[in-house]
Structures are given as C-alpha cells and as structure tokens.
Write an enzyme that holds these catalytic residues in place. Sequence first.
Site, PDB file in Angstrom:
ATOM      1  N   SER A 196       5.067  -9.151  -3.691  1.00 11.07           N
ATOM      2  CA  SER A 196       4.437  -7.885  -4.086  1.00 11.07           C
ATOM      3  C   SER A 196       5.123  -6.622  -3.591  1.00 11.07           C
ATOM      4  CB  SER A 196       2.983  -7.860  -3.613  1.00 11.07           C
ATOM      5  OG  SER A 196       2.186  -8.618  -4.476  1.00 11.07           O
ATOM      6  N   SER A 234       2.365  -6.671  -6.677  1.00 13.71           N
ATOM      7  CA  SER A 234       1.169  -5.850  -6.749  1.00 13.71           C
ATOM      8  C   SER A 234       1.369  -4.414  -6.262  1.00 13.71           C
ATOM      9  CB  SER A 234       0.065  -6.487  -5.912  1.00 13.71           C
ATOM     10  OG  SER A 234       0.394  -6.446  -4.530  1.00 13.71           O
ATOM     11  N   LYS A 258      -0.349   2.269   0.154  1.00 15.04           N
ATOM     12  CA  LYS A 258      -0.971   1.324  -0.788  1.00 15.04           C
ATOM     13  C   LYS A 258      -2.460   1.260  -0.490  1.00 15.04           C
ATOM     14  CE  LYS A 258      -0.328  -3.437  -2.542  1.00 15.04           C
ATOM     15  NZ  LYS A 258       0.385  -4.719  -2.345  1.00 15.04           N
TER      16      LYS A 258
END
Lengths: 483, 493, 95
Positions: B185, B161, B78
């Site tokens: 997330s 997210s 990420k």
Amino acid sequence: MTYIQGETGNWEVVIGLEVHAQIISKAKLFSGAATDFGSDPNSQVSFVDAAFPGMLPVINAFCVEQAVRTGLGLKAEINLVSVFDRKNYFYADLPQGYQISQFQQPVVGRGQLVLDLPDGSSRTVGITRLHLEQDAGKSIHDQHPTKTFIDLNRSGVALMEIVSEPDLRSAEEAGAYLRKLRSILRYLGTCDGNMEEGSMRCDCNVSVRRPGGELGTRCEIKNVNSIRFVQAAIDFEARRQIEVLEEGGTIVQETRLWDTTRLVTRSMRSKEEAHDYRYFPDPDLLPLELDPAWVEEIRRALPELPDEKKARFMADFKLSAYDANVLVNEKAKADYFEAVANGRDAKMAANWVTGELFGALNKAGREIEDSPVSAADLGALLDLIGDNTISGRIAKEVFEEMFATGAKPGDIVEKKGLRQVTDTGAIESAIDAVLAANADKVEEFRSGKDKLFGFFVGQTMKATQGKANPALVNEILTRKLKG
Amino acid sequence: MSALTRMTMAEALKGLAAREFTAVELTEAHVRAVEAARPLNAFITETPDKALEMARASDARRARGEAGPMDGLPIAVKDLFCTRDVLTTAASHILDGFHPQYESSVTTNLWRDGAVMLGKVNLDEFAMGSANITSYYGDVVNPWSPGDAGAWERRLVPGGSSGGSAAAVAARCALGATGTDTGGSIRQPAAFAGIVGIKPTYGRCSRWGIVAFASSLDQAGPMTRTVRDSAIMLRSMAGFDPKDSTSVDMPVPDFEAALTGDVRGLRVGIPREYRVDGMPAEIEAMWQRGVEWLKAAGAEPVEISLPHTKYALPAYYIVAPAEASSNLARYDGVRYGLRVEGGNLKEMYENTRGAGFGKEVRRRILIGTYVLSAGYYDAYYLKAQKVRTRIKQDFDAAFTRCDVILTPTAPSGAFAIGEKMDDPIQMYLNDVFTVPVNLAGLPGMSLPAGLGADGLPLGLQLIGRPFDEETLFRVGGVLEEAAQFTATPPFMA
Amino acid sequence: MSLDKAAVARIAHLARIKVPDEELDHLAGELSRILDFVEQLGEVDTADVAPMASVAAQKLRRRPDEVTDGGYPEAVLKNGPETAEGYFAVPKVVE
C-alpha cells in the site's frame, strides 16, 4: 461416593469448575489503567481498554508473575512459552470484539489441589490448566427501562482462569474446592478471593450419570458469585437434570444462569446461539517466554501453603487433621495460632484458639484480623494457667473479659482477685469446714460411695470462689477422706 | 503554482535554514496547492488553520535556534493515523465523526521534529485496496494520465491503499506524506504516481494510533519525491515505542548518511520467480535497465530463487482478512463512530456494520471470519502461517547470497478507474511483488525508474534484510541518480 | 471450496454484518472464487514447518505494574453515539 437418589435409582453428579480469579495488581493486564473496585463509571479506562482504533496491548510483568506464582502454588507445570489468543465474540461490554486469552498454550498446565473433607480426610483434585485473560466490562441492566449501561472499569483487568478436571462429585466437594482454592490464592497474595465484589467468580460444569457410567451431557452455569450459591446451583441443576432424564428427556448442552432470587438455574437467552470463537494468536503480541531461573526464583520465594502448614502443624504440634484444617484455612488464623502455640502447650493452644477464640469471634461476627484479643494476650493467659496462677475455669472467665474489653489477662486477674489459692493451709481449712458441715456425706463416702468425691471438690471450690488450685484440692481431700 | 511547492524536502530545509522563506510562506503555498488539487480528491480533511498555526510555531522555533530535523515541512497524513481532535475516518463510513483524543506515535514523532500537517489524505477503506476506489469519501484520481504530458484526464487510479498520499505528493500539494503498507500500500501507489515510498522493516515504526488492518503486516512509512526525502522523513517517523509490543528497540540510524552513492561490490539478487506470466515487456525491460544501472555502478547482480513467491498472495489473502475480521470487530456502534439503531443489541450491531462497511471491507471480513471459523482454522489460517514461514525462509536463504533484492514494484503501471473492479482476484494480483515483503516483515522501497510507452511512471522495488533500510537508501540513491526521473504529472497544483 | 448462500448468511451473522438477501448469491460467488484462489496453498509442503508466530525477531516485552493511564472518562465517552450518567448506553440486553 455420594449419590443422589432418583425415582429410578442412584445418580452420580460430575462437576468441573472454572474459576475466574482477579489478579491482585495495581494496573490492568494490557493497559496502565487502575484496577480499584467501586470507582466512578469509566474512570479507570484507558483508550486501550475501550478499544479505540489503533490501540495496542502491552503486558503487565507483575500479572505474569502472579499467574506463575499461582501455578507453582497449585503444584502445576509452568509453560516457559505460552501464547495469547483472541477469543472473538460480540458483546456490549467487550469493546474489542474479542477477549485476549490463552487457548492452546496456557501459561500454566496440569496441577493439583487437595480437598480437605469435613471428616478430616483429604482427596486430590486435578487442575487442568490456568491461563491469563482480560476481564470484560460491566453491563448494567437495571438503571434505565430500555437501555443497558456499559461501564468499562473492569475491562482489561487481569484474570486467571483456573480450570479443574471434572473430578468433583458433590456440591459439598465443589464448596470445599472453592474454599481451598481461595485459601491458596490468599496465601499467595495473587487474588483476594472476594466473591461478593466479583474478584472470584465461578462457572460450574454439571452433568449427571449412573454411578460409574458414561459421562452425561453437561450444562454450564455461568458467573456464580458465592460458595453458598455454587452449592445451591449445583444441587438444583443436578436434580433438574435427573428429573429430565428420568422423565425420558435429554439434556441439552447449554449455558445457564443462577437466578439468585428464585434460586433456580435457567437458560441464558443472550447465550442461546452456538459459539464459534474463532481463536487465533493475537498478532499484536508475541509469545510469552519465561526464563526458567526467574520461575525458580518465584518458586523459592513461595510462602508456606496450607497443605504444608497443615502437615507441619500435625507433626510439630501433634494436632489432629481436623484441628489443623481449621487453623490453616486462613493464613491469619494459622499465624495467630502459631504465635500462641510457640513455646507453649500446642494442644492447649489449639483448643483455646479453635474453641474459645473462634467461638467468640463467630458470635461477634468478627474476623481474626480484628480480634479484640491479640495472640500475645491469649498466650499470656495460657501462661497464667501454666504457672498455676489461675485455673482453666477461671481462665475462661478472664478470656470473656479480655474479649469484651481488650484488657490484659494479668490485669484482669489482679483487679478481680482471681489468683489461684495455692496456700495449702488455706485450702486445708476450707476443706475442713466443708467436711465438718457435711459429716453425713463423709460417712457415706467412707462406706463406699466414691462418687461423692466430686461433691466435696465442688463444695471446696465454691467455698474458695473457684480460686483453689484443683490439684491441691484433690490431693488434700484424698488424704483427709481416706485418713 | 509556486516554486515553493516544487522543491524537495532537502531543498526546502536548506531554504528555511538560509531564511530564504519562512515556514508560514512554505505552508501557505502548500495550503493553496491543496485547494487547487481538489479535483484529485486526495484529501478527506484539509486542516489549513492547523497547518498555519504549526508553521508559525515552526518559524518561532527556528528563530530561537531550536529547529528540528523536519521543521517547517508541510506534509499530508494518511487518514489511517489517529490525530488528536482532527477527524479520523480510515475512509470508512463506520468512523463517522470520530475525533480521536490521542495522537498516533508516528505523527507525534513527526510533529516533535517540526513537520506541519496539511490535512488527512484519502485511502482505500481501512487500507483495503490497491486502487483507492473503495473509499467512502470517493475515488482518488491519479495526477498522471496516459498520453502526452500536459493534457490531464480524470482517468487513472493512483494505486492503493495510500492513493491520497501518492496523489498529493506527486501533484505537489505536499512535500511528503505518511503511508501505511500491509501488502504493498505504500510501494504500489508510489510506483503508480512516480514517487518514492518505503515500507520499513516490521517493528521499525510504531503501529500505536494507526487504525489497524492486519496487525502482523501493517507498517507505516514515508512517501516523498526523492530517496533522500524518504530518508529524512523515515528517520523522524521511526523509533522504538514501548506502547507497541511489536515495536523493536533498535536505534534509528541517520538514513541520509547512507546515501553514499557507492554500491561497489554489493550483490544484487534478481529473483527468477518474479518473471511472471503476462508481465508487460516494458516492465521486464525496465527491470533489466535497473540491473544494468547497478552493474555500471559496480554492483554485482546474482540470480536468486524465492521458490514460494507464487504462494505469497494466497497466504496473504488468508492472513490479512483473518486479522482484519478481528481487528474490525471493535466498530460496533457503541463507543464511537456510526450507529444505526435496531430493535435490540444484535440488530444494532448488524445494522451498524452492514451500513458502515463498504463492499471490499465486508468481503474481507467475511473471508477472514470464515477462515478462522470452527473446522477451517487448520486448513486455512494455520496453513497460511506455515507457508509464511516458508516464504521467510526463502528470503533468509536468498540473503546469504545477496545483499539486496531488485524487482519491479508492480506487474503493471497505473490502470483506469473502473478496471479490475469486477474481479477481486485480478485486483489482488497487483500486489504480487509487494506482498511477500510484508509476509516476511522485510523493508521494501519503490522508486520511479522511468516512463512506460503510454507515458506513465513505472517503479522498481528494492528489498532488504531486516533493519537494513540503509542499504535500500544507498542502492535507491544510485538507481535514482541513474534513472534521472524528471518527468512530472500533467496535473500539478 | 464453494460457499452457498446459507453459508454466507451464517458467516455474515457471525461477523454481525447485515447483508441484504439479494446480495447473498453474488457474495457467495465472490467468496468462493477467493477460496478457490487460496486453495493452491495445499501444494506447499509444510510438514515440520512451524507457523509464523511473529515476523519481529524479539521477545514479548513486559511493562512494570504501574498506573500510568486512564482517569479521563470525558475523553473516553466524548465520541460515544449515546452516553448517559457516565456510561455508554446500548439497547437493553436481556440475559
């Protein structure tokens, strides 16, 4: 009380000081970067200090210990649980956009500090709190016409903010407070107190009021970096406020700057706006919890501090408050004195240290640490007086030589032949010669002009180049003149 | 398409160990998959050269008999984790061109154990979002789409997210991906993409080197296609870090060993407050199926109450923005990233931050600034932190009656790009089941439990006691076995 | 709680974010809705409840006073939008 005389009557100035004292430590409060003064720009900066993304603070154990030690030295409450908060504001030398500080729960609570006033009296001033916080970096405005340069070497260095109660009533008291605080910090070894290098900085909160009246609106003078300037800034600011008030104006609460070239305070443009620091507990840290046994350990290991030392000097050595103050304000001076005084006449030791030695050091612009005369040598000199090897007057001459050359007092006395004459025969014949040469004066003395005794002493000392033992001279003269 | 990208991590490790293929071959297959999956916009930065270099080093280690627990496994990171000399953006314009000179602790741990980095995956800007539609680098598209399998449409959000992570893993471009979870997330996008994701206990994984969103809530975790793979990956990611004051000094268990398949006698808490108004019947049905599966395996369902559940979202929407408003103050155009000049310093700040932050980030910074400002702190922030204590107390009480809690992961499946965009509150409600777990610092896992009527995956959430991820793996393994989730998204690389 | 345009402008300034004037009204509406939403916390009885200090049940660790970091000015300055002579440079600040 010291009042300032205005056009419309007396005014009282009310002062509270916030001192930022840089903690003596190898590494920063929340990062492992070094703290040395005067390094190349940005060379003592970790990614934490420069607030790079994802960087996190980890607290330095020794900085906590230093804050606790200082708190104990200020006779303050130690809070076993304290909290680090973020103080949010934007400034170019504040990389995180917040300063990690302590707001509602500081590590040290109420304490006190005893002011030693010039007349020998003392007065206790309240300490509101002491908290730990990070220093900001440094903005350099004068190296480029349109740019400010940022050096983050100081960013993250551990500071203690020590806040006083608004108990101070004159610039002189503010000076005395700072000198005393600096002395305590140096005794404790928690801050070097060096205001020129910025390791101790002072914000002054100043307001004026009618004697005993309501507190006035205060102005804060930021970052004053010497005791002399603190006093000058307070004096200027108090007079400025009085002038404004006497002309019917009002004081606006604001942050002001001490202008070291024009010697005035002026409003700080960069701090014009009202602040809203949005304090909240730093979620990257947990509450700081102290073990009471650990605090006790630090308390037990505290050095003797100036107030206790002063009391002891007064009790054990029978010194005056004034002499004791002069001796204890710096630990090195007190240590020096004690080395000289131990096993000797303490009053005489105090006179010699505060008189001859400090006078000579002052004249030479030297600190006690690099005195050319060691405490052992000064002690040896006093011993020479004590055992009648030399007189006090000769000793001053020997001292001058010691200060100039660093030579041992015994060597100087021997080399220059300054040994006191204690041979009664030699003194007697010198006196006889003096009396014979001044037969008229002898007559006058005997007919009642007692004052002439001093003249005969002087003549005898002159004849013996000052080396005759004064007590013997007195004794023999008395006998011969009366006889 | 390559069989090498269809494996689980556990299978790939076996294959590598048996010399059936090399790490370079495995990585090359995934590098090609990353390229093929570009329509998903899952990656912000692809690092194929670095991946192959790491794979070669992995093969060399294996040849020397020094292979680590994840040696040769290609994963995606990420883009919230700082990676040395590799562009790190947090999906924000404000970090333009930022090349960290340091490596996050979690990725350092992964590389230590031999994992291979395929690149940096997309996310909501600064991890603020539940749909991956706030990235400066564009929306991520879910490899799933409604209707019959096989016909993919560019239609659904992957959740957020960690939307890029979820999309990359579901579309078979990476065997696993790192995620971060502040309010759901990891778990919500895992549910939307039909994969497994675990948010460990707060303090289990180091936050050092991860771009901070809300410090008291952020936690990194793995996103993989199986429970076992999550166990393998979490073991590498986790561990005490002296550089993070909130990292907890506890040994990292062998999570894989917890996959015993035995949940007999385990008490499974079913919180009655999670039956929220308007929850689709199929979610309710899936939840009930989960209960039945565990019952069949010998576990004992118990009804529990978490009375302050409805206050979790409002508390979260005070605490998280407040922390974020302060955490994001460092993006000022002085030391890294975007700078937009101005007449003076203040203008430079305002221009830089005005241009650098997207609308959602701006909204949250403003809310956070407001709730901390003079006169409002007690009413908002302090109150929220007290409510948070209440929420934690709810869980403490519940865990005296049960060993693990079972809930749906989200009140809906993946929704369409463009939906819920006009109303931030509607978007926030998506995190209603995941947020309480962050507020209480507990471990939570989402795993795929089946498909809804429209053919989209739905997730179940397991919530555990602090530092009891092992129970989540144990129960997750049993649910996974029972669910037999074999469906694949219509888009696969 | 409802925020007006002026309040939003003030907050934006405090946060140092330039918000175009024409967006202020819309933003005020959005922020007000969020504040209305969080308003329900008022229903929770929090008397005698301590605010959560940390979810991690542990004490603050302290590190020894050793120099372990820093000494890499090039790495610190490498990402700087503007640097000169070893410093970061910003528009001139008048104090």
